[in-house]
Design an enzyme around this catalytic site. Structure first.
Site, short mmCIF file in Angstrom:
data_model
loop_
_atom_site.label_atom_id
_atom_site.label_comp_id
_atom_site.label_asym_id
_atom_site.label_seq_id
_atom_site.Cartn_x
_atom_site.Cartn_y
_atom_site.Cartn_z
N ALA A 48 65.10 53.65 21.46
CA ALA A 48 65.04 53.83 22.92
C ALA A 48 66.15 54.75 23.44
O ALA A 48 65.88 55.83 23.98
CB ALA A 48 65.09 52.47 23.60
N CYS A 82 59.64 45.95 22.48
CA CYS A 82 59.24 44.88 23.39
C CYS A 82 57.78 44.47 23.17
O CYS A 82 57.36 43.38 23.55
CB CYS A 82 59.44 45.33 24.83
SG CYS A 82 61.04 46.10 25.08
N VAL A 98 73.47 56.84 8.77
CA VAL A 98 74.83 57.36 8.90
C VAL A 98 75.77 56.26 8.43
O VAL A 98 75.73 55.13 8.95
CB VAL A 98 75.13 57.77 10.36
CG1 VAL A 98 76.60 58.13 10.53
CG2 VAL A 98 74.24 58.96 10.74
#
Ligand SMILES: Cc1cc2nc3c(=O)[nH]c(=O)nc-3n(C[C@H](O)[C@H](O)[C@H](O)COP(=O)(O)OP(=O)(O)OC[C@H]3O[C@@H](n4cnc5c(N)ncnc54)[C@H](O)[C@@H]3O)c2cc1C
Length: 443
Positions: free
Chosen positions: A10, A42, A79
């Site tokens: 998001a 969601c 990462v």
């Protein structure tokens, strides 16, 4: 200008897209450790329940669509290290195991959260799940459709636990909820959660409060859950006891973290280190009523703050107006919603307040299917300024709470809201709507 984004759901994709729209020449690279980007987590409970049978519908935009927009998305790339002094990240390609370095001019951290899983005995048994990612949702759906998985234990009665309880009930499972606190859904006050708990019991869900899970037993797969009060059979367990910000890899980088590990940001989404921005569930967020940072991992904040970060990375100085913690959920036949401060929060902040708690209705009794709506309103003592509201009922709850959210952000006093010219027609509302009734009950 090169932006690296860590985390592609998001907040990360909102920032990447916004920057690219504002500055089409910017180079944007996204590293996402999962296989999917830009999906609506969601929607996961409704995929698990089968209300939506196609998980691809939850994906707002695919990797290929981002590529067409000029955003390079590297999925299954994690990462693992950040060196702000060299403006460098170390990345692991999870498919090949290969490590490499990449450099940025600006960095956006949007790594979200990790589900909290305490080191309980038996936790690694099969059929013990979490629901966080799209991959989790796909796996859980595969398990719930197997008819032998009838007895489901949900550990933790927060938003996700409750949405899952509803999903499992919908699927005809025997549902047991174990919660260590004395009530469910702590962001709501007790008047509301008592109504919700009674509803669960009426619907034959087994609710265990003041009880904590100690261990799991089984032979390869989970068969029993042992708690502080007893042992219960289980074919499937979902752990939903909370989340923590996914920021472990930032230790030692100089980026300021809050006590819970959330990244401290200002209202422009800047971290304590120059050229590094953060937003979404991995970061704190400014609270409009509290006028300070708080931790509220919600999609509402992640999307808005991610977009603001993208705009500011492009050179703007947008500030987030602040969250209200507005949230809603469906619990079988009930809707629950809240915004602003709960009574407990007003108490904790030592704000002088007054409350009203009313039972109103969705529309007049002479129109079919009238149902009750209970509203609790929290206002500042003296000024009657609306600080928070919560409601529960069968129909029409959420849009009413949205009205209170607007009242809070416009500093409206309850008596003004109690006279606001809202729509009235029998199929929708009474001439004195539930919102008026709750507001006018503040004396
Ligand atoms: C079941 C469920 C229901 C929900 N329902 C609602 C709701 O109704 N309303 C609402 O407002 N919110 C809801 N939420 C919360 C909402 O989904 C989150 O607030 C939102 O997804 C947060 O977005 P984000 O981008 O900050 O983090 P995330 O969505 O968690 O995305 C972060 C991404 O970063 C990746 N990542 C982490 N570390 C690294 C790394 N080191 N390298 C590369 N990638 C990394 C992760 O794999 C993850 O994909 C729900 C969440 C769930 C799980």
């Amino acid at each position: 200008m090169k932006l690296i984004v860590i985390g592609g759901v998001a907040a990360g994709m909102s920032a990447a897209s916004k920057l690219k729209r504002v500055n089409p020449t910017a180079e944007v690279v996204v590293y996402e450790q999962g296989a999917f980007v830009s999906y609506g987590a969601c929607g996961l409970p409704y995929y698990v329940s089968g209300e939506n049978e196609d998980y691809t519908k939850m994906i707002a935009r695919t990797k290929e669509q981002f590529h067409e927009q000029g955003i390079r998305v590297c999925t299954e790339h994690q990462v693992i290290k950040l060196s702000p002094e060299r403006k460098q990240v170390m990345v692991r390609n999870l498919q090949t195991g290969q490590l490499f370095l990449d450099t940025y001019d600006k960095l956006m951290i949007a790594t979200g959260t990790t589900p909290i899983l305490p080191p309980l005995e038996g936790l690694s048994l099969n059929n013990i799940h979490v629901l966080k990612t799209l991959e989790d949702g796909i796996t859980l759906r595969e398990k719930v459709v197997q008819p032998e998985h009838q007895r489901v234990v949900i550990v933790g009665a927060g938003y996700i636990g409750m949405e899952l309880a509803e999903a499992m009930h919908q699927l005809g499972k025997q549902v047991r909820i174990i919660e260590q606190m004395d009530r469910i859904l702590l962001p709501f006050d007790q008047e509301i959660t008592d109504i919700a708990s009674n509803h669960l019991k009426e619907k034959q869900l087994s609710l265990h409060l003041n009880e904590s899970v100690k261990s799991f037993q089984g032979n390869g797969q989970v068969e029993q859950v042992t708690t502080s009060k007893g042992s219960y059979p289980a074919d499937l367990v979902v752990m939903s006891i909370g989340v923590r910000p996914a920021t472990e890899f930032l230790q030692g980088t100089g980026i300021q973290l809050a006590k819970n590990g959330a990244i401290v940001v200002d209202r422009e989404m800047r971290t304590s280190v120059e050229d590094i921005y953060a937003a979404g569930d991995c970061a704190e967020v400014y609270h409009y009523v509290k006028q300070e940072n708080t931790y509220l991992p919600l999609g509402t904040n992640a999307n808005k703050c991610g977009r603001i970060a993208g705009e500011n990375i492009a050179g703007a100085h947008q500030k987030y107006i602040g969250t209200l913690g507005s949230a809603a959920l469906k619990l079988i036949d009930l809707e629950l919603a809240r915004t602003g401060l709960s009574e407990q929060e007003a108490k904790d902040l030592a704000i002088p307040y007054q409350v009203s708690f009313v039972q109103a209705a969705n529309h007049p009794g002479y129109y079919p299917n009238q149902t009750p709506i209970w509203i609790k309103l929290i206002c500042e003592q003296g000024t009657k300024r609306v600080l928070g509201a919560q409601a529960i009922g069968n129909q029409g709850v959420v849009l009413r709470i949205d009205m209170f959210a607007i009242a809070i952000q416009n500093q409206m006093p309850a008596d003004q809201l109690g006279m606001t010219d809202l729509c009235y027609a029998p199929p929708f509302a009474g001439v004195w709507d539930a919102v008026h009734i709750a507001s006018n009950a503040i004396k």
